[in-house]
Design an enzyme around this catalytic site. Structure first.
Site, PDB file in Angstrom:
ATOM      1  N   MET A  96       0.989  -1.262   0.059  1.00 38.78           N
ATOM      2  CA  MET A  96       0.110   0.058   0.141  1.00 38.78           C
ATOM      3  C   MET A  96       0.754   1.200  -0.211  1.00 38.78           C
ATOM      4  O   MET A  96       0.501   2.274   0.464  1.00 38.78           O
ATOM      5  CB  MET A  96      -0.919   0.143   1.313  1.00 38.78           C
ATOM      6  CG  MET A  96      -1.714  -1.203   1.366  1.00 38.78           C
ATOM      7  SD  MET A  96      -2.807  -1.453  -0.228  1.00 38.78           S
ATOM      8  CE  MET A  96      -3.867   0.079  -0.270  1.00 38.78           C
ATOM      9  N   HIS A 115      -3.985  -5.215  -9.580  1.00 44.93           N
ATOM     10  CA  HIS A 115      -4.875  -4.290  -9.044  1.00 44.93           C
ATOM     11  C   HIS A 115      -6.204  -4.774  -9.317  1.00 44.93           C
ATOM     12  O   HIS A 115      -6.603  -5.355 -10.419  1.00 44.93           O
ATOM     13  CB  HIS A 115      -4.718  -2.659  -9.992  1.00 44.93           C
ATOM     14  CG  HIS A 115      -5.681  -1.615  -9.456  1.00 44.93           C
ATOM     15  ND1 HIS A 115      -5.527  -0.950  -8.477  1.00 44.93           N
ATOM     16  CD2 HIS A 115      -6.958  -1.300  -9.978  1.00 44.93           C
ATOM     17  CE1 HIS A 115      -6.590  -0.004  -8.406  1.00 44.93           C
ATOM     18  NE2 HIS A 115      -7.261  -0.248  -9.317  1.00 44.93           N
TER      19      HIS A 115
END
Length: 606
Positions: A96, A115
């Site tokens: 992240m 993703h």
């Protein structure tokens, strides 16, 4: 930049994760020790409490937490550790943090991320909520190379899932996550095999597109080349279609896609179908629309397909007498396969007679088709068909002559653009007056055409007329068309082979594509081989498909006539051409021949 893969040994991989690590678990399962592709040797996290670290430790994989004290400190320590462990490929799995250019640049092409959306749609956070709010009917996941932006790197592989009535962000997340656990390992294998790399590192467009399909578990190539291993397992093959069909039957091959014309004319589809194997490509009889121009002209005559008036000759004396009678200009074609180069457009009798003599004076004789000269602009329409349904692709335009201004000898194609700005009414006429009568006419003669049909057209004052039919994807039209195709090529090919194309739809990327061919000095008559090449990393919006190249001793060499295909992608054709031509001077290819006017006719029409 050339792909660093395949390595010739198992790859050493590191995974960077910040949270639960479910994608990490899938990667650990797929790439365990002793796996010939490689193994995960290191797991890094910016979060000491990340469950991903426990997953790694349970499997005996080194797990290291580097507490976040700022990006610079974290990246310095992470880079040192990656180098110390000899890592070849870094995989982000729920990591992240946005990495800096200083981290990304030395790892570009060896750094992947996954993703949970169909990029370029829905980058960033809160993807599933945004997908539902937008009312999308499908979503999915994307594995991509990491560049300096957020979720902007070149795409390796995508998979799709439906958005169901009553879905919540949580239910949609679970469905996408299940997809990701299969998608990410497949994408990694693509990269490790050398089959996927940042755009421009080149493969034949058909194989490049097929390798992206989520339906594909394993690829074979016959005969293939070393650059396709190990994902495309190489199958030694001498061209015997029956022997290859026996091999495919023994291996349980689910679907075969045929690229070149010669195996089709040799009857590869018949051999496979006889054994109950699915194949994307027409039968031997159907492939004669390309294998024999005389056959194709007769078919067009029987079913009223508009084309040039013609005569067929095997006797050189009769052919020369006919030339004296009709005069010039005239078009003289080798009736058989000629790799796109067996055509002479003669504006004087000497050239015409020389072409006839060259084709008919050999010891084994030959056959020529002599046609009236048509005036107009050339264009191409390809279509997928299962013998009933016809699904046209975007129109495109090839450039056959070697030199600017359509001068010089005929070639296999020096460039192409797509979509070609064809009037909608003309496009409908192509479908109704050319494609449908062709497929229906073949069916009336007991021939079911399943595959792709290529209609090379002249747009005359009277309307579109056929110059030639091919039984395959055109080259270089495929290099221009396939990067624009968003639909799954393998799924479409499967529907064609199974005779269930009805109801299928094509999805296209917005914008345009332009392919410029870089050919060897001496092409087409006597192309020079063995020229060292340097292909730098292309910028965004540029692809490079290699054609006549080989990699030996760490050096890329020319190995054929048409060597490289530089493809520019843009919001419109002007931008696509600008990108392709801006990149070409950066390619190291001494003596390369290429046209400077690809797409100019289309630009004027558009």
């Amino acid at each position: 930049m050339l792909s660093p893969f395949p390595l010739g040994r198992p790859a050493r991989m590191a995974v960077m994760a910040s949270g639960r690590g479910t994608n990490l678990e899938a990667l650990l399962e797929a790439f365990s020790p002793q796996n010939p592709w490689g193994e995960v040797v290191l797991v890094l996290s910016d979060n000491p409490e990340a469950y991903a670290l426990k997953r790694a430790s349970r499997r005996g994989v080194e797990a290291v937490a580097i507490p976040w004290r700022g990006r610079k400190a974290f990246e310095r320590e992470a880079l040192d550790l990656l180098r110390a462990r000899g890592v070849d490929l870094v995989l982000l799995a729920g990591f992240m943090r946005l990495l800096s250019p200083g981290f990304v640049e030395p790892w570009y092409g060896r750094l992947l991320n996954i993703h949970p959306s169909l990029l370029p749609d829905y980058p960033g956070l809160h993807v599933h909520r945004r997908v539902l709010e937008a009312g999308e009917r499908e979503t999915g996941s994307t594995v991509h190379f990491v560049d300096q932006g957020m979720d902007t790197g070149p795409i390796v592989l995508q998979g799709r899932v439906p958005v169901l009535p009553g879905d919540t962000p949580e239910t949609l997340e679970r469905r996408v996550l299940f997809l990701e656990h299969r998608l990410y390992p497949r994408a990694v294998r693509l990269v490790l095999s050398g089959m996927a790399f940042p755009p421009g590192e080149g493969l034949k467009a058909l194989l490049w597109k097929a390798a992206q399909s989520p339906l594909v578990d394993r690829l074979y190539a016959a005969p293939g080349n070393a650059g396709m291993a190990p994902l495309a397992e190489l199958v030694p093959w001498n061209g015997d279609v029956e022997a290859l069909a026996d091999w495919a039957l023994g291996e349980g091959i689910d679907l075969t896609l045929v690229g070149p014309e010669a195996p089709l004319v040799e009857g590869i589809a018949d051999a496979f179908q006889k054994r109950g194997l699915l194949i994307f490509g027409p039968t031997q009889k159907a492939a004669m629309i390309e294998g024999s121009k005389a056959f194709a002209k007769g078919l067009m005559e029987r079913y009223g397909i508009p084309t040039a008036r013609y005569r067929v000759f095997q006797d050189p004396i009769l052919a020369l007498e006919y030339l004296e009678e009709v005069g010039v200009p005239i078009v003289i074609k080798d009736s058989g396969l000629a790799a796109g180069k067996g055509v002479t457009v003669a504006f004087d009798l000497h050239t015409a007679k020389q072409a006839v003599s060259n084709l008919l004076s050999g010891p084994e004789g030959g056959e020529v088709v002599m046609e009236e000269y048509l005036e107009g602009e050339e264009a191409t329409v390809l279509a997928l068909t299962d013998g009933e349904t016809i699904l046209p692709l975007l129109p495109s335009q090839d450039h056959k002559r070697l030199l600017d201004g359509d001068q010089g000898p005929m070639t296999g194609g020096m460039g192409a653009v797509a979509p070609y700005p064809m009037d909608a009414a003309i496009f409908r006429r192509v479908e109704e007056e050319i494609l449908k009568p062709l497929i229906q006419g073949l069916r009336a003669e007991g021939v079911v055409y399943r595959g792709v049909v290529y209609a090379g057209l002249m747009l005359t004052r009277e309307g579109p007329k056929v110059l030639e039919f091919n039984a395959r994807f055109g080259d270089p039209e495929a290099q221009a068309l396939l990067p624009l195709l968003q639909s799954d090529l393998v799924e479409l090919a499967l529907r064609v082979a199974e005779g269930r194309l009805k109801g299928a739809e094509l999805s296209w990327r917005e914008g345009a594509s332009a392919c410029v061919v870089l050919a060897a000095p001496g092409y087409p008559e006597n192309p020079r081989k063995g020229i060292p090449l340097h292909v730098p990393e292309p910028p965004e919006g540029v692809l490079v498909f290699h054609a006549g190249t080989r990699l030996e001793g760490g050096v890329l060499w020319s190995q054929g006539g048409r060597v490289l295909n530089v493809v520019g992608l843009g919001q419109d054709l002007k931008e696509a051409l600008e990108r392709a031509y801006a990149f070409i001077p950066r390619v190291g290819f001494p003596g390369a021949q290429y046209r400077k006017d690809i797409g100019l006719r289309a630009l004027k029409r558009g």
